[in-house]
Each structure stands twice: as C-alpha cells, then as structure tokens.
Motif scaffolding. Structure first.
Motif, short mmCIF file in Angstrom:
data_model
loop_
_atom_site.label_atom_id
_atom_site.label_comp_id
_atom_site.label_asym_id
_atom_site.label_seq_id
_atom_site.Cartn_x
_atom_site.Cartn_y
_atom_site.Cartn_z
N GLU A 1 11.98 -20.90 -19.82
CA GLU A 1 12.14 -19.75 -19.17
C GLU A 1 12.95 -20.23 -17.96
N ALA A 2 12.44 -21.09 -17.11
CA ALA A 2 13.01 -21.50 -15.98
C ALA A 2 14.58 -21.94 -16.10
N GLU B 1 16.74 -18.82 -16.76
CA GLU B 1 17.00 -18.04 -15.52
C GLU B 1 18.09 -18.88 -14.83
N ARG B 2 17.93 -20.16 -14.87
CA ARG B 2 19.00 -20.87 -13.93
C ARG B 2 20.50 -20.89 -14.83
N ALA C 1 21.46 -18.22 -16.41
CA ALA C 1 21.95 -16.88 -16.07
C ALA C 1 22.33 -16.77 -14.69
N ASN C 2 21.50 -17.48 -13.68
CA ASN C 2 22.15 -17.25 -12.19
C ASN C 2 23.56 -18.00 -12.16
#
Length: 174
Positions: A127-128, A131-132, A134-135
């Motif tokens: 998940e992290a 998210e990274r 996507a950022n």
C-alpha cells in the motif's frame, strides 16, 4: 594437512560421516576456500549484533561467539524458508520468489505466527509503495504543467523529470 569434507563441501568430523555420504579429502587451501564460501551465505555479523543489542538492556554485552552463533542460526533459518519458497516456485514453473511465497513457506514449515505477521507487513508495504508511486506520478504531472506554462510563450518539453525550455525570438524588424 587434509580434512574430511562431505559432498556438499561442509566440514564435518570424520566420526560423524553417514554411510551413504560421498567423501573427499581437501587440502588446507581448499578448506580455506570452502570456509570463505560458507561465510558468503551468512548475514553480516555487524547487522546481527545490532539487532541483538536492540532487545537487550543498554548495559548488556554480547560475546563474539554469541553473535557468530546467532549469525549462523539466522542465516540457516533464512536459507531454510527461502529454499521451501524456491521449491514452490520451481513446481509452479516460476523463476521469481516473491513475498507471498515466503509467507506461504513460513506457514507450510510450521511458522504460522511469523507468516501471518509477514503477510500483514507485506500488505502495508505494498500500500505504501502504491501511494508513493501515485505521488510520484502526481508530482511529475505538476512539474510538466509548470514547465509548459512558465516558458513564456516559447516551447519546451520534459524528459524523465528533466525540463528543457526554449523561447522563440522574433528576428523580424518592424
């Protein structure tokens, strides 16, 4: 001086040789190479010592022998679990061992508690990472928009995060 080693190149005592093991004799130079090869399969002892210190009181001391023993045990455990995961991948005709394979191997070898904890960690890690990523994509789009609007009517292009801009100069005279 010659020492007795088993077919897998692990030093053994001559009185501990099973009847079905092929033996070979090695010289001191060969034995030294075998020991170096054996150390290639061990985790760095400094890392093992650092992890051991984390759980102990600050005034506790750890002997070199204790660190080496733990280094061998941990390295053997990792090899054991990884070997089981690798066998599963081989049966499934895959070449890459992933985190799910390690979790499965821990469970199949009777380390269910470790396997469940590792599964939870793996989910959070993925998940992290998502998210990274996507950022990073969002930041890249923002950078691209900034570079195209800040070129003053000229032109520009972006390549893998590096922005190149240029201005068009009108050389016509009025």
């Amino acid at each position: 001086m010659r020492r007795v080693c088993c077919k897998d190149d692990w030093p053994i005592r001559s009185n501990a040789v099973p009847n079905n093991t092929l033996l070979k004799y090695t010289t001191d130079d060969e034995n030294e190479r075998l020991m170096i090869k054996e150390h290639d399969h061990l985790l760095p002892i400094a890392n093992v010592g650092r992890i051991m210190k984390q759980i102990l009181p600050s005034n506790a001391k750890i002997s070199k022998e204790a660190k080496e023993t733990m280094q061998e045990c941990v390295s053997e455990f990792i090899s054991f679990v990884t070997g089981e995961a690798s066998d599963k991948c081989h049966r499934e005709k895959r070449k890459t061992v992933n985190g799910d394979d390690i979790c499965w191997a821990l469970g199949s070898l009777g380390f269910d508690d470790y396997g469940e904890a590792l599964k939870r960690y793996l989910v959070r890690y993925r998940e992290a990472e998502a998210e990274r990523a996507a950022n990073n994509q969002k930041d890249q789009r923002t950078d691209d928009q900034r570079s195209s609007s800040s070129n003053g009517g000229g032109g520009g292009f972006s390549s893998r995060g590096a922005t190149f801009g240029f201005d068009v100069m009108d050389k016509r005279r009025n």
